[in-house]
Design a protein around this motif. Structure first.
Motif, PDB file in Angstrom:
ATOM      1  N   MET A 148       7.725  -4.710   8.352  1.00  0.00           N
ATOM      2  CA  MET A 148       8.522  -3.362   7.519  1.00  0.00           C
ATOM      3  C   MET A 148       7.661  -2.194   8.629  1.00  0.00           C
ATOM      4  SD  MET A 148       8.086  -4.148   3.675  1.00  0.00           S
ATOM      5  CE  MET A 148       6.387  -3.741   3.325  1.00  0.00           C
ATOM      6  N   ASN A 149       9.184  -1.851   8.865  1.00  0.00           N
ATOM      7  CA  ASN A 149       9.221  -0.774  10.079  1.00  0.00           C
ATOM      8  C   ASN A 149       9.646   0.754   9.791  1.00  0.00           C
ATOM      9  OD1 ASN A 149       6.895  -1.740  11.734  1.00  0.00           O
ATOM     10  ND2 ASN A 149       8.749  -2.638  12.940  1.00  0.00           N
ATOM     11  N   SER A 150      10.137   1.801   9.789  1.00  0.00           N
ATOM     12  CA  SER A 150      10.697   2.915   9.031  1.00  0.00           C
ATOM     13  C   SER A 150      11.084   3.270   8.013  1.00  0.00           C
ATOM     14  CB  SER A 150      12.021   3.090  10.558  1.00  0.00           C
ATOM     15  OG  SER A 150      11.981   2.675  11.539  1.00  0.00           O
ATOM     16  N   LEU A 151       9.794   2.422   7.386  1.00  0.00           N
ATOM     17  CA  LEU A 151       9.573   2.912   5.907  1.00  0.00           C
ATOM     18  C   LEU A 151      10.725   4.100   4.881  1.00  0.00           C
ATOM     19  CD1 LEU A 151       6.404   1.175   4.974  1.00  0.00           C
ATOM     20  CD2 LEU A 151       8.699   0.122   4.765  1.00  0.00           C
ATOM     21  N   LYS A 152      10.951   3.636   4.540  1.00  0.00           N
ATOM     22  CA  LYS A 152      11.870   4.807   3.775  1.00  0.00           C
ATOM     23  C   LYS A 152      11.714   5.128   2.347  1.00  0.00           C
ATOM     24  CE  LYS A 152      16.359   4.601   6.421  1.00  0.00           C
ATOM     25  NZ  LYS A 152      17.414   3.964   5.423  1.00  0.00           N
ATOM     26  N   VAL A 210       4.723  -1.397  -2.680  1.00  0.00           N
ATOM     27  CA  VAL A 210       4.889  -1.202  -1.912  1.00  0.00           C
ATOM     28  C   VAL A 210       5.534   0.337  -2.432  1.00  0.00           C
ATOM     29  CG1 VAL A 210       5.992  -0.572   0.511  1.00  0.00           C
ATOM     30  CG2 VAL A 210       5.091  -3.011  -0.142  1.00  0.00           C
ATOM     31  N   THR A 211       5.061   1.649  -1.830  1.00  0.00           N
ATOM     32  CA  THR A 211       4.594   2.961  -1.943  1.00  0.00           C
ATOM     33  C   THR A 211       5.114   3.579  -0.879  1.00  0.00           C
ATOM     34  OG1 THR A 211       3.529   3.150  -4.336  1.00  0.00           O
ATOM     35  CG2 THR A 211       4.518   5.256  -3.481  1.00  0.00           C
ATOM     36  N   VAL A 212       6.506   4.792  -0.566  1.00  0.00           N
ATOM     37  CA  VAL A 212       6.667   5.210   0.482  1.00  0.00           C
ATOM     38  C   VAL A 212       6.696   6.292   0.351  1.00  0.00           C
ATOM     39  CG1 VAL A 212       8.077   5.425   2.882  1.00  0.00           C
ATOM     40  CG2 VAL A 212       7.873   2.948   1.975  1.00  0.00           C
ATOM     41  N   SER A 213       6.096   7.713   0.273  1.00  0.00           N
ATOM     42  CA  SER A 213       6.042   9.015   0.266  1.00  0.00           C
ATOM     43  C   SER A 213       6.707  10.016   1.536  1.00  0.00           C
ATOM     44  CB  SER A 213       4.319   9.263  -0.082  1.00  0.00           C
ATOM     45  OG  SER A 213       3.907   9.603   1.894  1.00  0.00           O
ATOM     46  N   SER A 235       4.876   2.227   8.812  1.00  0.00           N
ATOM     47  CA  SER A 235       4.924   0.814   8.770  1.00  0.00           C
ATOM     48  C   SER A 235       4.001  -0.191   8.178  1.00  0.00           C
ATOM     49  CB  SER A 235       4.958  -0.007  10.335  1.00  0.00           C
ATOM     50  OG  SER A 235       5.514   1.107  11.362  1.00  0.00           O
ATOM     51  N   LEU A 236       4.763  -1.105   7.556  1.00  0.00           N
ATOM     52  CA  LEU A 236       3.316  -2.022   6.718  1.00  0.00           C
ATOM     53  C   LEU A 236       3.717  -3.453   6.934  1.00  0.00           C
ATOM     54  CD1 LEU A 236       3.026  -0.498   3.073  1.00  0.00           C
ATOM     55  CD2 LEU A 236       1.406  -0.834   4.721  1.00  0.00           C
ATOM     56  N   ARG A 237       2.966  -4.459   6.601  1.00  0.00           N
ATOM     57  CA  ARG A 237       3.032  -5.915   6.925  1.00  0.00           C
ATOM     58  C   ARG A 237       2.641  -6.485   5.801  1.00  0.00           C
ATOM     59  NH1 ARG A 237      -0.394 -10.447  11.115  1.00  0.00           N
ATOM     60  NH2 ARG A 237       2.033 -11.304  11.816  1.00  0.00           N
ATOM     61  N   GLY A 248       0.922  -0.967   0.046  1.00  0.00           N
ATOM     62  CA  GLY A 248      -0.391  -0.115  -0.140  1.00  0.00           C
ATOM     63  C   GLY A 248       0.489   1.487  -0.039  1.00  0.00           C
ATOM     64  N   LEU A 249      -0.206   2.233   0.438  1.00  0.00           N
ATOM     65  CA  LEU A 249       1.116   3.344   0.401  1.00  0.00           C
ATOM     66  C   LEU A 249       1.619   4.018   1.697  1.00  0.00           C
ATOM     67  CD1 LEU A 249       1.326   5.812  -1.035  1.00  0.00           C
ATOM     68  CD2 LEU A 249      -0.608   7.589  -1.045  1.00  0.00           C
ATOM     69  N   VAL A 250       1.942   4.421   2.388  1.00  0.00           N
ATOM     70  CA  VAL A 250       2.318   5.066   3.420  1.00  0.00           C
ATOM     71  C   VAL A 250       3.538   6.105   3.559  1.00  0.00           C
ATOM     72  CG1 VAL A 250       4.103   3.600   3.834  1.00  0.00           C
ATOM     73  CG2 VAL A 250       3.286   3.745   5.875  1.00  0.00           C
ATOM     74  N   GLN A 251       2.882   6.763   4.475  1.00  0.00           N
ATOM     75  CA  GLN A 251       4.465   7.686   4.408  1.00  0.00           C
ATOM     76  C   GLN A 251       5.457   7.544   5.090  1.00  0.00           C
ATOM     77  OE1 GLN A 251       1.822  10.769   6.617  1.00  0.00           O
ATOM     78  NE2 GLN A 251       1.902  12.414   5.173  1.00  0.00           N
TER      79      GLN A 251
END
Length: 123
Positions: free
Chosen positions: A82-86, A119-122, A16-18, A9-12
């Motif tokens: 997945m934590n502290s995503l970049k 996975v998209t990290v903004s 985190s995502l699992r 998904g999309l996360v800042q």
């Protein structure tokens, strides 16, 4: 054999995502499981792997201490927390299965692949 990845998904950045990968058609408890990712315009790269024997894990250096692979053999599912995503973690993430225990980092040694989850990290 089917591997069904989900959870992307999309996360800042910092979020985190699992990811989950449900396996069917194989004796899951006897397979080493891997996670790989492929960013746009780049080659597929190793992220993490987990052994079937003892649950031991391997990680690519850039995700160590941020990502955690785990498995539930009763549910035939492997996870990637997945934590502290970049932003540089942005990619399509794939799960894969292999019977042998060697060369867990090499995608060519995996015989079965899931369809991938974005996975998209903004920033």
């Amino acid at each position: 054999v089917q591997l069904q990845a989900s959870g992307g998904g999309l996360v800042q950045a910092g979020g985190s995502l699992r990811l989950s990968c449900a396996a069917s058609g194989l004796t899951f408890s006897r397979y080493n499981m891997g996670w790989f990712r492929q960013a746009s315009g780049k080659e597929r790269e190793f992220v993490a792997a987990i052994r079937w024997t003892d649950g031991g894990t391997y990680y690519e250096d850039s995700v160590k201490d941020r990502f955690t692979a785990s498995r539930d053999n009763a549910e035939s599912t492997v996870y990637l927390q997945m934590n502290s995503l970049k932003p540089e973690d942005t990619a399509v993430y794939y799960c894969a299965a292999k019977y042998s225990s060697s060369n867990n980092y090499n995608p060519e040694t995996y015989g079965y692949w899931g369809q991938g989850t974005q996975v998209t990290v903004s920033s």
